[in-house]
Design a protein around this motif. Sequence first.
Motif, PDB file in Angstrom:
ATOM      1  N   LEU A  19      15.648   3.147  -2.118  1.00  0.00           N
ATOM      2  CA  LEU A  19      16.525   4.187  -1.577  1.00  0.00           C
ATOM      3  C   LEU A  19      16.299   4.308  -0.067  1.00  0.00           C
ATOM      4  CD1 LEU A  19      16.426   7.188  -4.093  1.00  0.00           C
ATOM      5  CD2 LEU A  19      18.385   5.757  -3.514  1.00  0.00           C
ATOM      6  N   LEU A  20      17.317   4.032   0.720  1.00  0.00           N
ATOM      7  CA  LEU A  20      17.209   4.161   2.169  1.00  0.00           C
ATOM      8  C   LEU A  20      17.501   5.601   2.573  1.00  0.00           C
ATOM      9  CD1 LEU A  20      18.989   0.885   3.324  1.00  0.00           C
ATOM     10  CD2 LEU A  20      16.538   1.311   2.980  1.00  0.00           C
ATOM     11  N   PRO A  21      16.663   6.187   3.424  1.00  0.00           N
ATOM     12  CA  PRO A  21      16.855   7.602   3.819  1.00  0.00           C
ATOM     13  C   PRO A  21      18.246   7.889   4.356  1.00  0.00           C
ATOM     14  CG  PRO A  21      14.733   6.794   4.577  1.00  0.00           C
ATOM     15  CD  PRO A  21      15.472   5.600   4.044  1.00  0.00           C
ATOM     16  N   GLU A  22      18.755   6.982   5.207  1.00  0.00           N
ATOM     17  CA  GLU A  22      20.056   7.241   5.828  1.00  0.00           C
ATOM     18  C   GLU A  22      21.195   7.221   4.813  1.00  0.00           C
ATOM     19  OE1 GLU A  22      18.779   2.925   6.741  1.00  0.00           O
ATOM     20  OE2 GLU A  22      17.893   4.945   6.669  1.00  0.00           O
ATOM     21  N   GLU A  23      20.989   6.533   3.683  1.00  0.00           N
ATOM     22  CA  GLU A  23      22.046   6.465   2.677  1.00  0.00           C
ATOM     23  C   GLU A  23      22.199   7.767   1.898  1.00  0.00           C
ATOM     24  OE1 GLU A  23      21.958   1.657   1.645  1.00  0.00           O
ATOM     25  OE2 GLU A  23      21.061   3.100   0.256  1.00  0.00           O
ATOM     26  N   ILE A  24      21.154   8.565   1.859  1.00  0.00           N
ATOM     27  CA  ILE A  24      21.235   9.800   1.078  1.00  0.00           C
ATOM     28  C   ILE A  24      21.034  11.046   1.942  1.00  0.00           C
ATOM     29  CG2 ILE A  24      20.506   8.706  -1.065  1.00  0.00           C
ATOM     30  CD1 ILE A  24      17.731   9.690  -0.603  1.00  0.00           C
ATOM     31  N   GLY A  25      21.127  10.866   3.257  1.00  0.00           N
ATOM     32  CA  GLY A  25      21.113  12.018   4.145  1.00  0.00           C
ATOM     33  C   GLY A  25      19.751  12.586   4.470  1.00  0.00           C
ATOM     34  N   VAL A  26      18.693  11.794   4.317  1.00  0.00           N
ATOM     35  CA  VAL A  26      17.349  12.251   4.677  1.00  0.00           C
ATOM     36  C   VAL A  26      17.092  11.894   6.142  1.00  0.00           C
ATOM     37  CG1 VAL A  26      14.868  11.971   4.282  1.00  0.00           C
ATOM     38  CG2 VAL A  26      16.453  12.038   2.338  1.00  0.00           C
ATOM     39  N   PRO A  27      16.868  12.876   7.014  1.00  0.00           N
ATOM     40  CA  PRO A  27      16.681  12.573   8.440  1.00  0.00           C
ATOM     41  C   PRO A  27      15.365  11.854   8.703  1.00  0.00           C
ATOM     42  CG  PRO A  27      16.242  14.897   8.013  1.00  0.00           C
ATOM     43  CD  PRO A  27      16.775  14.322   6.735  1.00  0.00           C
ATOM     44  N   THR A  28      15.384  10.882   9.596  1.00  0.00           N
ATOM     45  CA  THR A  28      14.162  10.146   9.957  1.00  0.00           C
ATOM     46  C   THR A  28      13.782  10.371  11.418  1.00  0.00           C
ATOM     47  OG1 THR A  28      15.438   8.163  10.555  1.00  0.00           O
ATOM     48  CG2 THR A  28      14.702   8.367   8.264  1.00  0.00           C
ATOM     49  N   TYR A  29      14.696  10.928  12.211  1.00  0.00           N
ATOM     50  CA  TYR A  29      14.451  11.256  13.612  1.00  0.00           C
ATOM     51  C   TYR A  29      13.979  10.036  14.410  1.00  0.00           C
ATOM     52  CZ  TYR A  29      14.524  15.829  11.405  1.00  0.00           C
ATOM     53  OH  TYR A  29      14.887  16.929  10.647  1.00  0.00           O
ATOM     54  N   GLY A  30      14.444   8.852  13.986  1.00  0.00           N
ATOM     55  CA  GLY A  30      14.143   7.638  14.714  1.00  0.00           C
ATOM     56  C   GLY A  30      12.711   7.154  14.591  1.00  0.00           C
ATOM     57  N   GLU A  31      11.918   7.744  13.715  1.00  0.00           N
ATOM     58  CA  GLU A  31      10.513   7.355  13.594  1.00  0.00           C
ATOM     59  C   GLU A  31      10.366   6.017  12.874  1.00  0.00           C
ATOM     60  OE1 GLU A  31       8.334   9.904  10.947  1.00  0.00           O
ATOM     61  OE2 GLU A  31      10.107  10.255   9.713  1.00  0.00           O
ATOM     62  N   ARG A  32       9.268   5.340  13.161  1.00  0.00           N
ATOM     63  CA  ARG A  32       8.948   4.110  12.451  1.00  0.00           C
ATOM     64  C   ARG A  32       8.261   4.475  11.137  1.00  0.00           C
ATOM     65  NH1 ARG A  32       5.971  -0.274  16.048  1.00  0.00           N
ATOM     66  NH2 ARG A  32       6.419  -1.421  14.102  1.00  0.00           N
ATOM     67  N   ARG A  33       8.758   3.906  10.059  1.00  0.00           N
ATOM     68  CA  ARG A  33       8.250   4.271   8.737  1.00  0.00           C
ATOM     69  C   ARG A  33       7.343   3.151   8.224  1.00  0.00           C
ATOM     70  NH1 ARG A  33      11.448   8.459   6.670  1.00  0.00           N
ATOM     71  NH2 ARG A  33      11.030   7.871   4.499  1.00  0.00           N
ATOM     72  N   ARG A  34       6.250   3.546   7.604  1.00  0.00           N
ATOM     73  CA  ARG A  34       5.256   2.584   7.123  1.00  0.00           C
ATOM     74  C   ARG A  34       5.598   2.055   5.730  1.00  0.00           C
ATOM     75  NH1 ARG A  34      -0.269   5.716   7.563  1.00  0.00           N
ATOM     76  NH2 ARG A  34      -0.988   3.758   6.584  1.00  0.00           N
ATOM     77  N   VAL A  35       6.503   2.728   5.048  1.00  0.00           N
ATOM     78  CA  VAL A  35       6.841   2.299   3.686  1.00  0.00           C
ATOM     79  C   VAL A  35       8.355   2.098   3.608  1.00  0.00           C
ATOM     80  CG1 VAL A  35       4.902   3.499   2.616  1.00  0.00           C
ATOM     81  CG2 VAL A  35       7.084   4.690   2.891  1.00  0.00           C
ATOM     82  N   PRO A  36       8.797   1.128   2.786  1.00  0.00           N
ATOM     83  CA  PRO A  36      10.252   0.963   2.597  1.00  0.00           C
ATOM     84  C   PRO A  36      10.802   2.094   1.744  1.00  0.00           C
ATOM     85  CG  PRO A  36       9.051  -0.503   1.121  1.00  0.00           C
ATOM     86  CD  PRO A  36       8.020   0.147   2.017  1.00  0.00           C
ATOM     87  N   GLY A  37      12.019   2.467   2.019  1.00  0.00           N
ATOM     88  CA  GLY A  37      12.644   3.485   1.195  1.00  0.00           C
ATOM     89  C   GLY A  37      12.117   4.878   1.465  1.00  0.00           C
ATOM     90  N   LEU A  38      12.226   5.728   0.447  1.00  0.00           N
ATOM     91  CA  LEU A  38      11.795   7.122   0.584  1.00  0.00           C
ATOM     92  C   LEU A  38      10.293   7.268   0.405  1.00  0.00           C
ATOM     93  CD1 LEU A  38      14.476   9.147  -1.430  1.00  0.00           C
ATOM     94  CD2 LEU A  38      14.381   8.748   1.026  1.00  0.00           C
ATOM     95  N   ARG A  39       9.748   8.272   1.070  1.00  0.00           N
ATOM     96  CA  ARG A  39       8.363   8.650   0.829  1.00  0.00           C
ATOM     97  C   ARG A  39       8.297   9.516  -0.431  1.00  0.00           C
ATOM     98  NH1 ARG A  39       7.918  10.448   7.099  1.00  0.00           N
ATOM     99  NH2 ARG A  39       7.333   8.422   7.999  1.00  0.00           N
ATOM    100  N   ARG A  40       7.097   9.622  -0.968  1.00  0.00           N
ATOM    101  CA  ARG A  40       6.928  10.442  -2.169  1.00  0.00           C
ATOM    102  C   ARG A  40       7.352  11.884  -1.936  1.00  0.00           C
ATOM    103  NH1 ARG A  40       0.975   8.234  -3.992  1.00  0.00           N
ATOM    104  NH2 ARG A  40       1.686   6.453  -5.260  1.00  0.00           N
ATOM    105  N   GLU A  41       6.960  12.427  -0.776  1.00  0.00           N
ATOM    106  CA  GLU A  41       7.288  13.830  -0.521  1.00  0.00           C
ATOM    107  C   GLU A  41       8.796  14.036  -0.388  1.00  0.00           C
ATOM    108  OE1 GLU A  41       5.565  12.115   3.413  1.00  0.00           O
ATOM    109  OE2 GLU A  41       5.232  11.967   1.236  1.00  0.00           O
ATOM    110  N   GLU A  42       9.502  13.038   0.123  1.00  0.00           N
ATOM    111  CA  GLU A  42      10.952  13.150   0.243  1.00  0.00           C
ATOM    112  C   GLU A  42      11.615  13.104  -1.131  1.00  0.00           C
ATOM    113  OE1 GLU A  42      11.365  11.024   4.653  1.00  0.00           O
ATOM    114  OE2 GLU A  42      11.438   9.816   2.822  1.00  0.00           O
ATOM    115  N   LEU A  43      11.131  12.208  -1.998  1.00  0.00           N
ATOM    116  CA  LEU A  43      11.677  12.121  -3.340  1.00  0.00           C
ATOM    117  C   LEU A  43      11.377  13.390  -4.118  1.00  0.00           C
ATOM    118  CD1 LEU A  43      11.566  11.231  -6.513  1.00  0.00           C
ATOM    119  CD2 LEU A  43      13.294  10.167  -5.060  1.00  0.00           C
ATOM    120  N   ALA A  44      10.152  13.909  -3.969  1.00  0.00           N
ATOM    121  CA  ALA A  44       9.780  15.141  -4.670  1.00  0.00           C
ATOM    122  C   ALA A  44      10.670  16.305  -4.243  1.00  0.00           C
ATOM    123  CB  ALA A  44       8.314  15.464  -4.405  1.00  0.00           C
ATOM    124  N   LEU A  45      10.963  16.387  -2.953  1.00  0.00           N
ATOM    125  CA  LEU A  45      11.831  17.454  -2.450  1.00  0.00           C
ATOM    126  C   LEU A  45      13.227  17.340  -3.054  1.00  0.00           C
ATOM    127  CD1 LEU A  45      12.237  19.840  -0.513  1.00  0.00           C
ATOM    128  CD2 LEU A  45      12.853  18.174   1.260  1.00  0.00           C
TER     129      LEU A  45
END
Length: 305
Positions: free
Chosen positions: A18-44
């Motif tokens: 799941l890509l954050p931008e595809e489901i409206g999760v803001p990333t604020y241009g940060e570099r992400r260490r894991v592909p897809g959503l983080r656990r905390e984002e999925l939990a939310l």
Amino acid sequence: MNGKVRLGDFLRTRRSQLLPEEIGVPTYGERRRVPGLRREELALLAGVSVSYYTRLEQGQSLNASPQVLDAVARALRLEETERLHLHDLARSAAGPVRGRRPAPERVAQATGQLLEVLDHVPAIVTGRRSDVLAWNPLGHALFAGHLDPDAAERPAERPNMARLVFLDAHTRDLYADWPAKARAVVGNLRLVAGQYPDDTALHALVGELSSQSPGFASMWADHRVKACAVATYEMRHPLVGPLTVTQQTLSQGQGPGPGQNIVVATTAADSPARTALALLAQIGRPGDPARPGTLADTGRPATTG
């Protein structure tokens, strides 16, 4: 692989897809260490605590309610078949499963009667592990004319459609879009593995295909599940040439043979494919010297893996 591991692998893999931008999760241009959503984002998105979702993914929370599982399924954007698969995995993770090798499958009487009346349509009966339990002459000629037509009657020698798709050169050449057929096979096996977690023969088949086919191993690791229902394929038959068929799977799961299906191949009326099937039926009549099923007909070895 036990149920806890299967559940965790499924959740982690689908979360990573799941890509954050595809489901409206803001990333604020940060570099992400894991592909897809983080656990905390999925939990939310699922409306559960991060610690609870983490335990679920690690196989430490084995009593998740149907409501929680449905919330996680919605957060993961799972389709209905995938949602049911998640519930199957959660049930198998909740308690120990006794591995056992089921007795050889037998064609249910009603299924056999249905196969008999489908003499003008290619049809095969498959078991839960995609073993060919029976086929009519046209089904044999279309799907596996290079094999012994009587092999399906001998449990120890039954062809397996998943094995043929990944390990048999004839079957691989039969599909113009082989990757689409291969993904459908893997998706269905994933679904069945979730429904029958104690089927050791099924897990042995998955292990065999994973070790012998890098393509299967890659697709299996993707954790996509898909019920084989209706799909259109362009086939390249060695005897009658190209033809477009719609493969439909008719589930016989409510009968005395659970997990059995009849797979039929239909063609459009007045189409070249309909003509090709009629020609194949003529070639396959008993006594005809050009009857499919011999190596001389196909010009290729009968490699069944």
